[in-house]
Scaffold this motif. Structure first.
Motif, mmCIF file in Angstrom:
data_model
loop_
_atom_site.group_PDB
_atom_site.id
_atom_site.type_symbol
_atom_site.label_atom_id
_atom_site.label_comp_id
_atom_site.label_asym_id
_atom_site.label_seq_id
_atom_site.Cartn_x
_atom_site.Cartn_y
_atom_site.Cartn_z
ATOM 1 N N THR A 194 0.996 -12.793 7.947
ATOM 2 C CA THR A 194 -0.280 -12.086 7.973
ATOM 3 C C THR A 194 -0.189 -10.585 7.811
ATOM 4 O OG1 THR A 194 -0.208 -11.864 10.388
ATOM 5 C CG2 THR A 194 -1.237 -13.841 9.519
ATOM 6 N N ARG A 195 0.970 -9.987 8.081
ATOM 7 C CA ARG A 195 1.016 -8.527 8.094
ATOM 8 C C ARG A 195 0.840 -7.940 6.704
ATOM 9 N NH1 ARG A 195 7.287 -6.690 8.752
ATOM 10 N NH2 ARG A 195 8.224 -8.387 7.587
ATOM 11 N N GLN A 196 0.247 -6.762 6.658
ATOM 12 C CA GLN A 196 0.015 -6.066 5.413
ATOM 13 C C GLN A 196 1.257 -5.274 5.021
ATOM 14 O OE1 GLN A 196 -3.450 -3.805 6.496
ATOM 15 N NE2 GLN A 196 -4.848 -5.432 5.874
ATOM 16 N N GLU A 197 1.193 -4.735 3.818
ATOM 17 C CA GLU A 197 2.315 -3.924 3.333
ATOM 18 C C GLU A 197 2.557 -2.764 4.287
ATOM 19 O OE1 GLU A 197 5.149 -4.108 0.340
ATOM 20 O OE2 GLU A 197 3.341 -5.324 0.482
ATOM 21 N N SER A 198 3.811 -2.469 4.551
ATOM 22 C CA SER A 198 4.157 -1.371 5.442
ATOM 23 C C SER A 198 5.492 -0.791 4.997
ATOM 24 C CB SER A 198 4.254 -1.845 6.894
ATOM 25 O OG SER A 198 5.419 -2.628 7.082
ATOM 26 N N ALA A 199 5.858 0.333 5.600
ATOM 27 C CA ALA A 199 7.148 0.943 5.282
ATOM 28 C C ALA A 199 8.299 0.027 5.686
ATOM 29 C CB ALA A 199 7.265 2.287 5.981
ATOM 30 N N SER A 217 5.999 -2.191 -3.838
ATOM 31 C CA SER A 217 5.632 -2.067 -2.435
ATOM 32 C C SER A 217 5.201 -0.640 -2.108
ATOM 33 C CB SER A 217 6.816 -2.476 -1.542
ATOM 34 O OG SER A 217 6.513 -2.322 -0.175
ATOM 35 N N CYS A 218 5.957 0.327 -2.609
ATOM 36 C CA CYS A 218 5.643 1.728 -2.359
ATOM 37 C C CYS A 218 4.312 2.110 -2.995
ATOM 38 C CB CYS A 218 6.762 2.611 -2.890
ATOM 39 S SG CYS A 218 6.567 4.355 -2.463
ATOM 40 N N ARG A 219 4.049 1.609 -4.189
ATOM 41 C CA ARG A 219 2.782 1.928 -4.859
ATOM 42 C C ARG A 219 1.592 1.353 -4.096
ATOM 43 N NH1 ARG A 219 5.697 0.916 -10.652
ATOM 44 N NH2 ARG A 219 6.596 3.014 -10.790
ATOM 45 N N MET A 220 1.778 0.166 -3.515
ATOM 46 C CA MET A 220 0.719 -0.413 -2.698
ATOM 47 C C MET A 220 0.452 0.454 -1.463
ATOM 48 S SD MET A 220 1.718 -4.458 -2.935
ATOM 49 C CE MET A 220 0.453 -4.966 -1.770
ATOM 50 N N LEU A 221 1.509 0.975 -0.867
ATOM 51 C CA LEU A 221 1.343 1.841 0.300
ATOM 52 C C LEU A 221 0.581 3.119 -0.064
ATOM 53 C CD1 LEU A 221 4.887 1.552 1.925
ATOM 54 C CD2 LEU A 221 2.750 0.726 2.895
ATOM 55 N N LEU A 222 0.948 3.733 -1.176
ATOM 56 C CA LEU A 222 0.278 4.966 -1.592
ATOM 57 C C LEU A 222 -1.177 4.692 -1.970
ATOM 58 C CD1 LEU A 222 3.081 6.673 -3.725
ATOM 59 C CD2 LEU A 222 2.422 7.173 -1.364
ATOM 60 N N ALA A 223 -1.432 3.551 -2.610
ATOM 61 C CA ALA A 223 -2.801 3.197 -2.981
ATOM 62 C C ALA A 223 -3.667 2.994 -1.740
ATOM 63 C CB ALA A 223 -2.811 1.924 -3.837
ATOM 64 N N ALA A 224 -3.023 2.564 -0.645
ATOM 65 C CA ALA A 224 -3.736 2.373 0.627
ATOM 66 C C ALA A 224 -3.801 3.666 1.440
ATOM 67 C CB ALA A 224 -3.054 1.273 1.442
ATOM 68 N N LYS A 225 -3.468 4.807 0.801
ATOM 69 C CA LYS A 225 -3.519 6.131 1.426
ATOM 70 C C LYS A 225 -2.498 6.303 2.556
ATOM 71 C CE LYS A 225 -6.922 7.944 -0.972
ATOM 72 N NZ LYS A 225 -6.740 9.134 -1.832
ATOM 73 N N GLU A 226 -1.401 5.542 2.490
ATOM 74 C CA GLU A 226 -0.332 5.755 3.456
ATOM 75 C C GLU A 226 0.354 7.081 3.131
ATOM 76 O OE1 GLU A 226 1.857 5.155 6.715
ATOM 77 O OE2 GLU A 226 0.440 3.634 6.020
ATOM 78 N N PHE A 305 3.394 18.400 -6.604
ATOM 79 C CA PHE A 305 4.212 17.359 -7.230
ATOM 80 C C PHE A 305 3.591 15.996 -6.928
ATOM 81 C CE2 PHE A 305 7.871 14.911 -8.432
ATOM 82 C CZ PHE A 305 8.533 15.721 -9.350
ATOM 83 N N PRO A 306 3.339 15.146 -7.942
ATOM 84 C CA PRO A 306 2.699 13.845 -7.708
ATOM 85 C C PRO A 306 3.510 12.963 -6.749
ATOM 86 C CG PRO A 306 2.726 14.391 -10.053
ATOM 87 C CD PRO A 306 3.606 15.401 -9.360
ATOM 88 N N ASP A 307 2.845 12.429 -5.733
ATOM 89 C CA ASP A 307 3.525 11.601 -4.738
ATOM 90 C C ASP A 307 4.230 10.406 -5.379
ATOM 91 O OD1 ASP A 307 2.568 13.314 -2.870
ATOM 92 O OD2 ASP A 307 1.065 11.954 -2.030
ATOM 93 N N GLN A 308 3.551 9.772 -6.359
ATOM 94 C CA GLN A 308 4.110 8.556 -6.952
ATOM 95 C C GLN A 308 5.439 8.837 -7.656
ATOM 96 O OE1 GLN A 308 2.697 5.087 -6.954
ATOM 97 N NE2 GLN A 308 4.912 5.160 -7.151
#
Length: 327
Positions: A194-199, A217-226, A305-308
């Motif tokens: 059940t857990r969502q994407e995380s670091a 995984s990292c792109r999903m985190l950034l898209a979720a404003k992490e 510098f772009p985070d992605q």
């Protein structure tokens, strides 16, 4: 004109749950002061919205609401002189029915801005003892029993703030039987579903040696404003554990009790750290830890510098080190 000290707050630190409680208290105070008012809430992310736009919106009245509450997140990056020259006069001439909450996961922001906001609070991460008590208390209130392994597994798999803990523990009770104690295996089984994407999931991808999944995984985190800063902090914690895990492994220690001491408790965590220890030497793991600090510094000092791109470069370097097999 409003007294900015009464209408502006600064909430800092990584403990999201207690921070949200403080935000709710502000909203409750506004409603108490103006019981008939409809509150118009607006969220800005510093770096995404120009400060000039924020200031214009704050100073200009709304057509639909007399009372307005602005949230300005990622406030730690608001340190350019030209931005502060626009923002500080705005705070000094804030309309009486307008309120602002500056929010950051960091523990400080630009000194000139911080100085203008007397209502500052820092919400620190919970200590290990407080986190353990929090989880145990949560399940007790819900009518469940949970083992020490169950609590340790939850704390290992869930990010270190009470918002994430509450969310995941609430999901967990949906699947559990109140007539049996929740074990570490139960917690791992259901949280992994059940857990969502995380670091921490990102670290699992790194441990598997799969660069493509790590990038996704990292792109999903950034898209979720992490926050990338929060990602680096969590991964640094993982690499510290990995260094300790490799040291135990190289010393020929296989005792579960020793692994518990370094925070590697659940079967899933042992799989992840075991896999990572096959990919990274002790020197490589130490280099990975150093890269967390290096890229955190780059991020803070190069705000344009772009985070992605920055995160992609970081992950490429991390995965390139996995070619260094343990001796």
């Amino acid at each position: 004109m409003a007294d900015a000290g009464k209408n502006v707050w600064l909430f800092l630190g990584p403990e999201l749950g207690e921070k949200q409680i403080a935000i709710d208290a502000v909203i409750e105070k506004i409603r108490k002061d103006s019981p008939k008012a409809v509150i118009e809430e607006t969220v800005y992310y510093a770096g995404d919205t120009p400060v000039s736009v924020m200031v214009s919106d704050i100073l200009n009245g709304s057509l639909f609401a007399d009372t307005r509450l602005f949230y300005i997140k990622n406030a730690e990056i608001m340190n350019k002189k030209e931005d502060l020259n626009k923002l500080l006069p705005c705070l000094a001439s804030l309309p009486g029915s307008t309120y602002i909450i500056f929010i950051s996961d960091e523990t400080s922001i630009s000194k000139p801005l911080e100085k203008e906001i007397p209502g500052k609070r820092i919400f620190w991460e919970l200590s290990d003892a407080r986190k353990l008590d929090w989880v145990k208390s949560f399940f007790t209130k819900e009518g469940f029993k949970i083992s020490e392994d169950g609590i340790s597994t939850i704390l290992e798999l869930v990010e270190n703030n009470t918002t994430a803990l509450r969310q995941e523990c609430t999901r967990l009770v949906l699947f559990m039987d109140k007539n049996r104690e929740i074990s570490g295996e139960d917690a791992e089984k259901w949280l992994s579903h059940t857990r969502q994407e995380s670091a921490f999931i990102l670290f699992s991808r790194i441990a598997s040696g799969d660069l493509t999944r790590s990038l996704n995984s990292c792109r999903m985190l950034l898209a979720a404003k992490e926050s990338p800063i929060a990602i680096f902090a969590a991964l640094a914690s993982c690499f510290r554990k990995l260094i300790a895990y490799i040291a135990l492994k190289n010393a020929g220690i296989r005792d579960d009790a020793e692994f518990r001491k370094i925070g590697v408790t659940s079967p899933g965590a042992r799989r992840d750290y075991g896999a990572a220890a096959e990919l990274f030497s002790k020197v490589a793991a130490e280099t990975c830890l150093a890269l967390c600090a290096e890229y955190d510094f780059i991020l803070r000092s190069s705000l344009s510098f772009p985070d992605q791109i920055l995160m992609d470069r970081y992950l490429y370097k991390i995965h390139s080190l996995s070619d260094q097999k343990p001796a």
